[in-house]
Scaffold this motif. Structure first.
Motif, PDB file in Angstrom:
ATOM      1  N   UNK A  86       0.864  -1.186   0.000  1.00 50.15           N
ATOM      2  CA  UNK A  86       0.000   0.000   0.000  1.00 50.15           C
ATOM      3  C   UNK A  86       0.900   1.236   0.000  1.00 50.15           C
ATOM      4  N   UNK A  97       3.101   4.419   0.653  1.00 53.32           N
ATOM      5  CA  UNK A  97       3.886   4.897   1.778  1.00 53.32           C
ATOM      6  C   UNK A  97       5.049   5.720   1.256  1.00 53.32           C
ATOM      7  N   UNK A 150       4.826  -3.116   3.651  1.00 58.65           N
ATOM      8  CA  UNK A 150       5.006  -2.580   4.991  1.00 58.65           C
ATOM      9  C   UNK A 150       4.004  -3.207   5.942  1.00 58.65           C
ATOM     10  N   UNK A 151       4.294  -3.089   7.239  1.00 62.58           N
ATOM     11  CA  UNK A 151       3.357  -3.642   8.211  1.00 62.58           C
ATOM     12  C   UNK A 151       2.355  -2.561   8.629  1.00 62.58           C
ATOM     13  N   UNK A 152       1.490  -2.903   9.558  1.00 60.24           N
ATOM     14  CA  UNK A 152       0.415  -1.988   9.958  1.00 60.24           C
ATOM     15  C   UNK A 152       0.957  -0.708  10.583  1.00 60.24           C
ATOM     16  N   UNK A 153       2.188  -0.757  11.086  1.00 64.58           N
ATOM     17  CA  UNK A 153       2.784   0.398  11.750  1.00 64.58           C
ATOM     18  C   UNK A 153       3.664   1.227  10.811  1.00 64.58           C
ATOM     19  N   UNK A 154       3.662   0.884   9.532  1.00 60.92           N
ATOM     20  CA  UNK A 154       4.469   1.643   8.574  1.00 60.92           C
ATOM     21  C   UNK A 154       5.946   1.267   8.573  1.00 60.92           C
ATOM     22  N   UNK A 155       6.262   0.108   9.154  1.00 57.45           N
ATOM     23  CA  UNK A 155       7.647  -0.386   9.078  1.00 57.45           C
ATOM     24  C   UNK A 155       7.786  -1.184   7.785  1.00 57.45           C
ATOM     25  N   UNK A 156       8.925  -0.986   7.108  1.00 55.09           N
ATOM     26  CA  UNK A 156       9.104  -1.590   5.792  1.00 55.09           C
ATOM     27  C   UNK A 156       9.420  -3.081   5.934  1.00 55.09           C
TER      28      UNK A 156
END
Lengths: 413, 288
Positions: free
Chosen positions: A284, A286, A297-303
């Motif tokens: 998605x 980012x 990326x994960x739900x926390x915006x970490x790649x």
């Protein structure tokens, strides 16, 4: 999204393709990014610059690259006529050199005396090291340790060419980490260094600049298919990691409504396993590495780390223009797994005597899926973006020394 | 330019000016090496001498940071830190300290992923005072800088040695809270700048702004902090503190006993060094 009048107008002056692209970099780098932008704007239509670039394309790279009708493969697939744009025949063995020639000529005009680059498969690293040898400019290439291990021949080539290869151990030790490290180097060496980015990603103006240099692929294809067949192709297929060979092939055709355009992402071990590199299919939007684009990326915006058998596609992002083309619906994006790519690698090698790069094998695999469903009058152009010499170790490990001899029976290929 | 209503940052810098000294800004990554230890350190920072607390929002790909802060980010993420937890930690801190300004520092993607409007609202309610976001330069001001200021949060702009005189006023026009001068062209925790160069740069910035100027990148020792205190309004220390955490872990990466105290001891040393720095910029301004 409303349909634009043209798909070829972007980016805007801030480097945006719709919501994608932009210039998300640290203040320390921002003045340099603007300097690159100014220099590119000044020279991109400069007749002397263009003549010099054309000279090296012709006499050094060996352009134009052939557009080859793959008769046996087409017969084997039993449908569309498949043509290969033979970027694998370029000097250094891939399309990467097209952009390197353009950028090194720009860097020289900017008075830069040191070049840095990131590389995944090593193709861009080799191409950068090559043009740096040609113009006698010191060169440092950042490469993740994972990639150094699986692309040993290219590491050796870079060193032979006089480049310093710095291995990157942080993160997943692949392309994204190499890019982080190159950006860190650039911040520390802003005054003399040019960052020669290998794909259509990064902060503006890199996505548009690399696309423009790579558009030679599509422009030549257009002329060549008109000469061979008297008309435009019905479809284009190219692999996308960062997406530079695909952008180069696609861009000149974006406003031809009858040309079906397909980008092929790496599905790695399968989209459902989570171990893949298909940022458009499963990611998605980012912000990373200077631009907004689709990211894994994960739900926390970490790649997330990307996974692909092909080091050149092993990247959790993609060029911002591809993100825009996906949302606009102009380009379709498909996926091909590691296994399908390996099978296509063998298929092309045995039917046409061409050993493709594993990156390009993703495009071939998808073409081989599409072709049987299409009529014999359908003209399909596939970008054969690089040659596979660098991948022989990887293939030998998977398929055994007998290679295709161990291919399973009953495969659709 | 007077600021009203008063913010925690403006009150704190006014108090520092009144005391005639420069402030100590400490940087630590939220949740490093784990939430419990990080909380112990955070709650002890004001007493140890931190005038402004900068909290790093960990990110998987911190492009502007050196090995020390990269490692701290990864430790925190491994221990399960999220942006939500970081905001929660600030809210908890506000339960025990209403005066020490807190600035969140990090990269844009976790904020973008959280949702900019929701993040600004949650951060403001938690008691965050300002933001430092490395990868949103003024060219991308509509993404975060504008919305943050509209939401009542200070947006601290970074100024670098590369910024240049023509660009400087444009950057400063979008700054609030304080200005963060990145004293080297490089990543955090690596080289240190020559004090004379820093002094010159700070003077140039001062010609264009009334905001306090903090200097960071490469300040590691009480002596260096004291030197910076003579020329700037605040000194930021990050990697040196983070390194104390890195050294205080056992083989499995867990905090050894007394780790928090060791970090706070270094903060005390830095604060003492800075307070001892006579003839600081703050003092001169007060005299004037």
């Amino acid at each position: 999204m409303t349909k634009p009048n043209t798909y070829r107008a972007g980016p805007d002056e801030g480097g945006h393709f719709g919501i994608y692209g932009g210039r998300f970099v640290a203040e320390t780098l921002m003045p340099l990014i603007l300097e690159v932008e100014r220099a590119y704007a000044r020279y991109k239509d400069d007749p002397v610059f263009l003549a010099e670039k054309a000279y090296y394309y012709k006499h050094y790279v060996g352009r134009p690259s052939p557009l080859y009708f793959a008769k046996r493969l087409s017969e084997r697939c039993g449908g569309a006529k498949i043509f290969f744009k033979r970027e694998d025949l370029n000097h250094t063995g891939a399309h990467k050199v097209n952009s390197c020639i353009g950028q090194i000529l720009l860097a020289r005009r900017m008075g830069k005396t040191r070049v840095i680059a990131e590389t995944g498969a090593g193709q861009h690293g080799v191409a950068t090291a090559t043009v740096c040898a040609l113009f006698d400019i010191p060169c440092v290439v950042y490469m993740g340790t994972t990639d150094v291990a699986r692309q040993a021949p290219n590491v050796f080539r870079m060193k032979m060419l006089g480049a310093e290869v710095r291995t990157v151990t942080s993160g997943s030790a692949t392309l994204k980490d190499a890019m982080n490290e190159a950006l860190r180097d650039w911040v520390a060496n802003v005054h003399d260094t040019y960052y020669l980015i290998g794909t259509v990603a990064g902060p503006h103006p890199y996505p548009v600049m690399v696309r423009d240099f790579q558009s030679v692929i599509g422009n030549e294809t257009r002329e060549q298919i008109l000469e061979l067949e008297g008309r435009l192709p019905d479809s284009l297929v190219a692999c996308v990691g960062g997406g530079s060979n695909a952008m180069g092939l696609f861009h000149p055709f974006l406003d031809e409504p009858d040309v079906l355009i397909v980008g092929v992402e790496a599905a790695g071990e399968g989209i459902r396993t989570g171990r893949h590199a298909a940022s458009l299919t499963a990611g998605r939007p980012g912000v990373l590495h200077g631009n907004r684009t689709y990211l894994l990326q994960d739900a926390d915006g970490q790649i997330h780390e990307a996974h692909s058998i092909s080091a050149g596609l092993d990247y959790p992002g993609i060029g911002p223009e591809h993100s825009w083309l996906k949302d606009s619906g102009r380009v379709e994006y498909a996926t091909i797994t590691d296994q399908e790519a390996v099978e296509a690698f063998h298929l092309l090698t045995r039917t046409e005597g061409i050993i493709p790069a594993l990156e390009s094998a993703h495009a071939i695999a998808h073409a081989a899926k599409m072709a049987p469903t299409l009529p014999k009058t359908h003209l399909m152009v596939v970008c054969l973006s690089g040659r596979g010499d660098k991948d022989l170790d990887t293939i030998a490990k998977i398929s055994g020394p007998a290679g295709a001899g161990e291919q399973k029976k009953g495969q659709p290929l | 330019m007077s600021r009203s209503p008063q913010t925690r940052l403006s009150r704190r810098f006014a108090a520092l000016r009144a005391e005639g000294r420069a402030g100590l800004v400490t940087f630590l990554t939220a949740g490093d090496p784990d939430a419990k230890t990080a909380w112990e350190i955070l709650k002890g920072l004001p007493e140890a001498g931190a005038d402004v607390i900068e909290i790093g929002m960990p990110f998987s790909d911190p492009m502007a940071d050196g090995p020390a802060i990269q490692a701290s980010s990864l430790r925190a993420l491994k221990a399960g830190q999220t942006l939500k937890k970081t905001i929660g930690m600030v809210a908890r801190f506000r339960g025990i300290d209403h005066d020490t300004p807190i600035v969140l520092m990090g990269y844009f993607n976790p904020i973008y992923s959280y949702g900019v409007a929701k993040f600004l609202k949650d951060a403001r309610i938690a008691g965050v005072d300002g933001l430092i976001v490395v990868d949103t330069p003024i060219e991308e001001e509509d993404e975060l800088c504008g919305p943050a200021r509209a939401a009542g949060l200070d947006f601290i702009q970074l100024v670098a040695p590369t910024t240049g005189e023509e660009r400087l006023p444009k950057v400063l026009a979008r700054a609030s809270g304080f200005v963060y001068y990145v004293s080297i062209t490089g990543i955090t925790g690596t080289r240190s700048a020559a004090v004379a160069d820093v002094a010159q740069a700070v003077e140039l910035i001062r010609r264009h702004t009334h905001l306090p100027i903090a200097v960071g990148f490469g300040i590691k020792t009480p002596k260096q902090a004291a030197e910076i205190a003579r020329v700037a309004d605040a000194a930021v220390v990050g990697s040196a503190l983070v390194n104390v955490i890195a050294r205080g872990l056992n083989r499995t990466g867990k905090a050894k006993k007394g780790l928090g105290e060791r970090v706070l001891r270094l903060v005390k040393g830095l604060a003492r060094g800075m307070r001892a720095a006579k003839g600081g910029r703050g003092a001169k301004r007060k005299a004037a």
